[in-house]
Motif scaffolding. Structure first.
Motif, short mmCIF file in Angstrom:
data_model
loop_
_atom_site.label_atom_id
_atom_site.label_comp_id
_atom_site.label_asym_id
_atom_site.label_seq_id
_atom_site.Cartn_x
_atom_site.Cartn_y
_atom_site.Cartn_z
N PHE A 82 0.86 -1.19 0.00
CA PHE A 82 0.00 0.00 0.00
C PHE A 82 0.89 1.24 0.00
CE2 PHE A 82 -0.02 1.68 4.43
CZ PHE A 82 0.77 0.72 5.03
N ASP A 112 -5.69 4.03 1.42
CA ASP A 112 -6.75 4.65 2.22
C ASP A 112 -7.62 5.52 1.31
OD1 ASP A 112 -6.18 4.18 5.26
OD2 ASP A 112 -4.23 4.49 4.33
N PHE A 156 -8.84 0.78 2.51
CA PHE A 156 -8.93 0.71 3.97
C PHE A 156 -10.10 1.58 4.43
CE2 PHE A 156 -4.08 0.35 3.51
CZ PHE A 156 -4.16 -1.02 3.29
N ARG A 170 -10.08 11.71 15.13
CA ARG A 170 -10.55 10.78 14.11
C ARG A 170 -12.07 10.70 14.04
NH1 ARG A 170 -6.28 6.05 12.88
NH2 ARG A 170 -7.12 6.50 10.81
N LYS A 209 -12.90 -0.77 9.50
CA LYS A 209 -11.91 -0.48 10.54
C LYS A 209 -12.51 0.48 11.55
CE LYS A 209 -9.61 3.36 8.12
NZ LYS A 209 -8.52 3.77 7.26
N HIS A 210 -11.93 0.65 12.71
CA HIS A 210 -10.80 -0.10 13.25
C HIS A 210 -11.40 -0.97 14.33
CE1 HIS A 210 -9.31 3.84 11.76
NE2 HIS A 210 -8.25 3.19 11.39
N MET A 253 -9.81 -4.45 9.65
CA MET A 253 -8.55 -3.96 10.22
C MET A 253 -8.69 -3.82 11.73
SD MET A 253 -6.49 -0.38 9.49
CE MET A 253 -6.48 -0.57 7.72
N PHE A 256 -5.76 0.14 17.14
CA PHE A 256 -4.54 0.34 17.93
C PHE A 256 -4.78 0.19 19.44
CE2 PHE A 256 -3.21 3.30 14.32
CZ PHE A 256 -2.16 2.51 13.88
N ASP A 288 -3.51 -2.87 12.00
CA ASP A 288 -3.26 -1.49 11.57
C ASP A 288 -1.73 -1.30 11.48
OD1 ASP A 288 -3.54 1.10 10.77
OD2 ASP A 288 -4.82 1.73 12.42
N TYR A 289 -1.34 -0.16 11.00
CA TYR A 289 0.05 0.19 10.73
C TYR A 289 0.94 -0.02 11.97
CZ TYR A 289 3.35 3.21 8.11
OH TYR A 289 4.40 3.73 7.40
N TRP A 427 -7.27 12.58 5.42
CA TRP A 427 -7.29 11.33 4.66
C TRP A 427 -7.79 11.52 3.23
CZ3 TRP A 427 -4.35 7.54 5.77
CH2 TRP A 427 -4.08 7.19 7.08
N GLU A 515 -6.02 11.56 12.05
CA GLU A 515 -5.19 10.76 12.96
C GLU A 515 -4.23 11.64 13.74
OE1 GLU A 515 -3.47 7.30 11.22
OE2 GLU A 515 -2.44 6.76 13.08
C1 BGC Z 1 -4.45 4.29 10.30
C2 BGC Z 1 -5.35 3.47 9.41
C3 BGC Z 1 -4.83 3.42 8.01
C4 BGC Z 1 -3.42 2.91 8.02
C5 BGC Z 1 -2.81 2.76 6.65
C6 BGC Z 1 -2.98 3.92 10.15
O1 BGC Z 1 -2.16 4.84 10.76
O2 BGC Z 1 -4.84 4.13 11.64
O3 BGC Z 1 -6.65 4.00 9.46
O4 BGC Z 1 -5.66 2.64 7.21
O5 BGC Z 1 -2.61 3.79 8.78
O6 BGC Z 1 -2.52 3.97 6.08
#
Ligand code: BGC
Length: 765
Positions: A82, A112, A156, A170, A209-210, A253, A256, A288-289, A427, A515
Motif C-alpha cells: 500500500f 486509504d 482501507f 478521528r 476499521k478499526h 482492520m 490500535f 493497523d500500521y 485522509w 489521525e
Molecule cells: C491508520 C489506518 C490506516 C493505516 C494505513 C494507520 O495509521 O490508523 O486508518 O488505514 O494507517 O494507512
C-alpha cells in the motif's frame, strides 16, 4: 391456505435461491480447490510471505526494480503493498511478483481511499450528515471506480468507529455517534466499494476499521486505552462493524487500542469469538500500521511474543511491522504458533486475491486507458459537488440572512477562504489538492458579473506558528502570512467595510482532525475569533462559514453571529457547493450526526444517554440533587439530528395504526410533514423509540428510522415508518438479542430534541 399464484412464486423463489446458493458454493469450492493446489506447492516461508503487508513508499517508474521491496517480492516475502499510486508503479511491482517470484502469486494493492479518490467527497462525518444512503453508496462506488482505474484493488475503508468524544481527531473519519445510522452507512459503503462482483475490474475489496471501539479512546487522546462494559459494546459500539460484516465486507482492520486490558490486535475474544464465531466473518484480518509491534509498548510482551499472540488471536496480515515475516518461522519451530493457523491466514489472503480475479489477470486493475478517462471526471465531480452541498449543516440563520443575493459587494474574509489544499480534509491521500475549488473561486464563479467578491485573509490559522505547522501537514499549507496579526486584520477590516455582507471563512484546518489530531479546547482558534469579533463590530451582516472536522464549541458564536453554515471539509468541489448553498441555488438540508456541546466539560455528550435515577425535569437548568451541572445546562448547543433549512417544516397528525402490538407484528407510524416556507427543501424525518421498562436500562431515545423527503412550498406528505421486532430488540445482560414486552414511546421529529411523542405496548408472545 396458500393461493396458487403465491405457491408458484414460492417454488420459483426456492429454485432461484437454490441456484444462486449453489452457484456461490461452487464458486467457493472452485476457489478452495485452487487454493489447495497452490498451497501444496508453497513452502512455509512463502505462506508467511503472504501475510506480510509493507508500505511501498512512492517510486518513480523504473526505480522499483532495484528497491528492497522488489527483492522481498522476488523472494515471495510480500502479500500486498500500500501507499503506492499510479498504474505504472503498480504494474511494475506486480510484474516483479508474477514474473520473478517462484510461485508467481500476484500482490494485492491497498490504499486509504476514505472519502473518494482524486474526486474527493466530504469527509465521512460530513457525508453522514446527508443521511442520504443511496448517495453515500454512490460516493463509495465512484471511489472504487476511480481507485480501481488506477491500480488499487483494496481500500482501507469504511471507518465505522462510533465516537461520542469530539476531542478525538478521528471523529472526522466516521459517521458520528449513532449505531443505527452508523450501521446503515457501513452497509452502504461496503456495497458501494465491493458491488456484487469483486472480480469486476471496477470494484475493490473493502476493509472495515478499526476493530474495535477505537472511537472510545479515553479522554479523546488518540490510540488511548478503551475500557467498556460488554453491554455497551454490544448495544452501542459494535453494531456498525457487525453491519459491515453482514454486508459481506472482505477484510477487517484491527484497532490500535486495548480493550479491557487486551490490545485489540491480539485479542482472541474479539477476533475469533466475536468476529469469526458469532458473526461468521470469512474474509481476512489485517493489523493497523505497526499495530503488531506496538504491542511491545503496550507492555504485552516482547516482539516475538506479541507476534505469536497476534497471529493466534486471529490477525492474518501484518501491516508494516514485518514481525510475522521475521518471527513466525522461529515461533513455529518452537511450537509457539501453529502451522494450521498460518495455513488458515494464508488461505484467507489467497482467497481475497482469487475473488478479486488477480490469478486470472494480475493486471486486471492496471489499465492505463481507464486511468486516463475514468478519474476526476466531470461526472464524478458533479456528484461530489452535490454530496458536499447536501452535507452542509445550517446551524443558525437569523432574519433569513441566508441565502445571499447575487448582487452588491460581498467580502470574503478568513484563512479558509482561498485555501485549495485545505478543502478536502483529512485522509485524502489521492486528491489533487491544488485543483480543489476554493470558496473564493466558487463565489466568483457563481456571482459572475452580478456581484463583486472582495477577499482578504484576515488572520492566520493560529497565532502560534508551531501549532499551525502541526495542523497543516501533508502539503495542506495555509501559506502563513508572517506580517503582524494587527496588519493582516486591519487590511481585512478595510475590505469588509466596503461590503454589504461579510462571509467569514473560519475554523479548523484540514489536519486539525484526523489521525493524531486530538484537541482539548474545541473552540475556533483565538486569533480567528478576534477577527470575527472585529468583523461583527463593523455592523455589517456576518455569515460564519465554518470549517471543521469535529463538533466545535460555538457557544459565543451562536450568541453573536446571525448566520452559521457548517461546511465541514466538503471535498474537491466544496467551493462550488458552498456557493450553491450560500446563494440559495441549493437549499441546505444536512443534519448533525453528532452532538455539539456547549463546552468541553460536557463531553462525552450524546442524545442516546440513559436516564439516571435523578433525571432533571425537562426545561430546567438546575435542581438540587438532580443529575445536572451548576454551571451549564445539560442540553447541548446543537442536538443530534439538528439542522436548519431556508424553508420550514411542520409535523402534525402523528398517529400509530395500533397501540398494542404482538412481538412479531409491525407497527405503522405515520406523520404528516408540510413545507410551510417559501422554497423547496429537503427534510430528514427522524424516528426514535424509548423502551420504558426493560431488564437492563435503555437509552432515553434511540434512532430507529429516518427518511429524506423533498417538499415544494405548501406541499404535504405523509411519512410512514414500519417498526418491527428488530427495532425494538437489544442485548440483555446475558448478551442475548431480545425484545421484551412492555411500554414504549415512539417519537418523530426533525431533530432528536424537538419530537412528537406517542406510546404503545408490546404484548407478551
Ligand atoms: C491508520 C489506518 C490506516 C493505516 C494505513 C494507520 O495509521 O490508523 O486508518 O488505514 O494507517 O494507512
Amino acid at each position: 391456505m396458500m393461493h396458487k399464484s403465491s405457491c408458484l412464486l414460492f417454488v420459483v423463489f426456492v429454485l432461484f435461491w437454490a441456484c444462486t446458493t449453489n452457484k456461490k458454493t461452487s464458486a467457493d469450492e472452485r476457489i478452495n480447490r485452487k487454493i489447495d493446489s497452490l498451497m501444496a506447492l508453497m513452502t512455509r516461508e512463502e505462506k508467511i510471505g503472504q501475510l506480510n503487508l509493507p508500505s511501498a513508499g512512492q517510486f518513480t517508474t523504473g526505480q522499483a526494480e532495484n528497491s528492497d521491496i522488489a527483492r522481498k517480492i522476488e523472494r515471495g516475502e510480500v502479500g500486498g503493498l500500500f501507499n503506492i499510486k499510479s498504474v505504472e508503479a503498480i504494474r511494475e511491482m506486480q510484474r516483479i511478483a508474477v514474473e520473478k517470484s517462484r510461485l508467481k502469486i500476484p500482490l494485492i494493492f491497498g490504499m486509504d481511499v476514505v472519502h473518494g479518490y482524486e474526486t474527493t467527497f466530504p469527509i465521512p462525518l460530513a457525508l453522514s450528515c446527508t443521511w442520504d444512503i443511496p448517495l453515500i453508496e454512490q460516493t463509495a462506488r465512484i471511489a472504487a471506480q476511480e481507485a480501481s482505474a488506477d491500480g488499487i484493488n483494496w481500500t482501507f475503508s469504511p471507518m465505522v468507529d462510533l465516537c461520542r468524544d469530539p476531542r478525538w481527531g478521528r471523529i472526522a473519519e466516521g459517521s458520528g455517534e449513532d449505531p443505527f445510522l452508523g450501521s446503515e452507512i457501513a452497509k452502504a459503503m461496503v456495497r458501494g466499494y465491493q458491488g456484487t462482483d469483486l472480480s469486476a475490474p471496477n470494484t475493490v475489496l473493502a476493509c472495515v476499521k478499526h476493530f474495535a471501539l477505537y472511537g472510545a479512546s479515553e479522554s479523546g487522546r488518540d490510540y488511548n486505552t478503551v475500557d467498556m462494559s460488554l453491554h455497551r459494546m454490544y448495544n452501542e459500539y459494535l453494531p456498525p462493524y457487525k453491519a459491515a460484516v453482514e454486508a459481506g465486507v472482505g477484510s477487517v482492520m484491527t484497532s490500535f487500542n486495548e480493550i479491557n486490558g487486551i490490545p485489540a490486535t491480539a485479542n482472541p475474544w474479539l477476533l475469533t469469538d466475536v468476529l469469526r464465531k458469532q458473526w461468521h466473518f470469512n474474509g481476512f484480518v489485517v493489523s493497523d500500521y505497526t499495530g503488531v509491534s506496538e504491542m511491545v509498548d503496550h507492555g504485552f510482551g516482547t516482539l516475538p511474543e506479541v507476534t505469536a499472540k497476534a497471529l493466534m488471536a486471529g490477525v492474518d496480515m501484518d501491516m508494516v511491522s514485518e514481525a510475522f515475516l521475521q518471527y513466525l518461522p522461529q515461533l513455529l519451530k518452537e511450537g509457539k504458533v501453529s502451522e494450521a493457523r498460518i495455513d488458515e491466514a494464508c488461505r484467507l489472503v489467497l482467497k481475497a486475491k482469487f475473488q478479486l480475479g488477480l490469478f486470472d489477470d494480475p493486471y486486471r486493475y492496471c489499465n492505463s486507458q481507464r486511468a486516463k478517462t475514468e478519474i476526476f471526471t466531470a461526472e464524478n465531480r458533479s456528484v461530489a459537488r452535490r454530496a458536499a452541498a447536501e452535507s452542509f449543516v445550517l446551524l443558525k440563520n437569523e432574519k433569513s440572512i441566508l441565502p445571499l443575493q447575487k448582487k452588491g459587494t460581498i467580502a470574503l474574509i478568513g484563512p479558509m477562504a482561498d485555501a485549495a489544499e485545505n478543502m478536502t480534509g483529512t485522509w485524502s491521500v489521492a486528491a489533487r489538492h491544488s485543483e480543489s475549488v476554493t470558496v473564493l473561486q466558487g463565489l466568483k464563479r457563481a456571482a459572475g458579473s452580478n456581484a463583486r467578491i472582495l477577499y482578504a485573509k484576515g488572520s492566520n490559522l493560529d497565532e502560534d506558528p508551531a501549532f499551525e505547522e502541526r495542523a497543516t501537514m501533508f502539503g495542506k499549507s495555509l501559506r502563513r502570512d508572517n506580517r503582524p496579526a494587527e496588519v493582516i486584520r486591519r487590511e481585512a477590516l478595510q475590505i469588509a467595510r466596503q461590503a454589504d455582507v461579510i462571509v467569514a471563512a473560519l475554523g479548523e484546518s484540514a489536519e486539525m482532525t484526523g489521525e493524531s489530531a486530538s484537541r482539548t479546547q474545541l473552540t475556533i482558534p483565538e486569533i480567528q475569533r478576534d477577527l470575527l469579533n472585529e468583523l461583527l463590530k463593523t455592523g455589517k451582516p456576518v455569515v460564519l462559514l465554518l470549517f471543521t472536522g469535529r463538533p466545535l464549541v460555538l457557544t459565543e458564536e451562536y450568541q453573536q453571529v446571525p448566520a452559521i453554515l457548517n461546511v465541514w471539509f466538503g471535498g474537491s468541489e466544496a467551493g462550488d457547493a458552498i456557493a450553491d448553498v450560500l446563494f440559495g441555488d441549493v437549499n441546505p438540508g444536512g443534519k448533525l450526526t453528532v452532538t455539539f456541546p456547549r463546552n468541553e466539560g460536557q463531553i462525552p455528550i450524546y442524545y442516546a444517554h440513559k436516564n439516571t435515577g435523578r433525571p432533571l425535569e425537562q426545561g430546567k437548568w438546575f435542581s438540587k440533587f438532580r443529575s445536572n451541572y451548576l454551571d451549564v445546562p445539560n442540553e447541548p448547543l446543537f442536538p443530534f439530528g439538528y439542522g436548519l433549512s431556508y424553508t420550514r417544516f411542520t409535523y402534525d397528525n402523528f398517529r400509530l395504526d395500533k397501540t398494542d402490538i404482538r412481538m412479531n407484528d409491525t407497527l405503522k407510524v405515520y406523520v404528516d410533514v408540510t413545507n410551510t416556507g417559501e422554497r423547496e427543501g429537503t427534510e430528514v424525518v427522524q424516528l426514535y423509540i424509548r423502551d420504558k421498562i426493560a431488564s437492563v436500562t435503555r437509552p432515553v431515545k434511540e434512532l430507529k428510522g429516518f427518511q429524506r423527503v423533498t417538499l415544494k412550498p405548501s406541499e404535504k406528505k405523509t411519512i410512514v415508518f414500519n417498526l418491527n421486532r428488530e427495532h425494538l430488540s437489544f442485548y440483555n445482560d446475558k448478551l442475548q438479542w431480545v425484545c421484551e414486552p412492555g411500554a414504549f414511546d415512539v417519537m418523530v421529529g426533525g431533530n432528536s430534541h424537538d419530537v412528537l411523542v406517542k406510546s404503545f405496548t408490546v404484548l407478551p408472545e
